[in-house]
Scaffold this active site. Structure first.
Site, PDB file in Angstrom:
ATOM      1  N   CYS A   1     100.400 -80.887 -39.562  1.00 34.96           N
ATOM      2  CA  CYS A   1      99.675 -81.502 -40.680  1.00 34.96           C
ATOM      3  C   CYS A   1     100.659 -81.909 -41.782  1.00 34.96           C
ATOM      4  O   CYS A   1     100.464 -82.934 -42.440  1.00 34.96           O
ATOM      5  CB  CYS A   1      98.635 -80.533 -41.243  1.00 34.96           C
ATOM      6  SG  CYS A   1      97.650 -79.730 -39.969  1.00 34.96           S
TER       7      CYS A   1
ATOM      8  N   CYS B   1      93.823 -85.245 -33.950  1.00 33.00           N
ATOM      9  CA  CYS B   1      92.740 -84.717 -34.783  1.00 33.00           C
ATOM     10  C   CYS B   1      92.006 -85.836 -35.512  1.00 33.00           C
ATOM     11  O   CYS B   1      90.933 -85.609 -36.063  1.00 33.00           O
ATOM     12  CB  CYS B   1      93.274 -83.695 -35.786  1.00 33.00           C
ATOM     13  SG  CYS B   1      94.437 -84.411 -36.946  1.00 33.00           S
TER      14      CYS B   1
END
Ligand code: FES
Length: 147
Positions: A104, A35
């Site tokens: 994350c 990402c």
């Protein structure tokens, strides 16, 4: 059901411990190759206690909420306790993250470990390399496979 818990939204909208520390005793930076998000952690350590911790996260809401929560969880704790912090514990403290957002929270665990490793290296403090092996492996895996 809302995708994100109230705690995630609160830490995303009002993140704690944002910023940098001049002359930090340990700095750790990690990135997610897929990402492109980046997280940086700064530690002020005195007598093995994390006196202060700040973060900069260029990333998604879950990464920001995870960094905010993780810094709250290690502030005032010993470096040994901070080393034991897992991304799972961070996600649980946030009342959960959606499955596809769990990675994350891994950034927060790894950034803290990197910052502690930096502190150990700078001060010639011997440490258990095994504690960091898993992380290195994961990072390598992420880089190789773009995860
Ligand atoms: Fe990249 Fe969350 S999507 S850290």
């Amino acid at each position: 059901m809302a995708l994100y818990s109230e705690k995630v939204m609160d830490h995303f909208m009002h993140p704690r411990n944002v910023g940098t520390i001049d002359g930090a005793d340990g700095v750790g930076e990690v990135g997610n190759a897929k990402c492109g998000d980046i997280m940086k952690i700064y530690l002020k350590i005195e007598n093995d206690i994390i006196e202060d911790v700040k973060f900069e996260t260029f990333g998604c809401g879950s990464a920001i909420a995870s960094s905010s929560m993780a810094t709250e969880m290690i502030k005032g704790k010993s470096i040994h306790e901070a080393l034991e912090l897992t991304n799972k514990a961070v996600a649980e403290a946030l009342d959960g993250l959606p499955a596809h957002k769990m990675h994350c929270s891994v950034l927060a665990e790894e950034a803290i470990k990197n910052a502690l490793k930096d502190y150990f290296d700078k001060n010639n403090i011997p440490y258990d390399h095994e504690k960091f092996e898993e992380m290195d492996h994961e990072q390598l895996h992420a880089q190789v496979h773009g995860e």
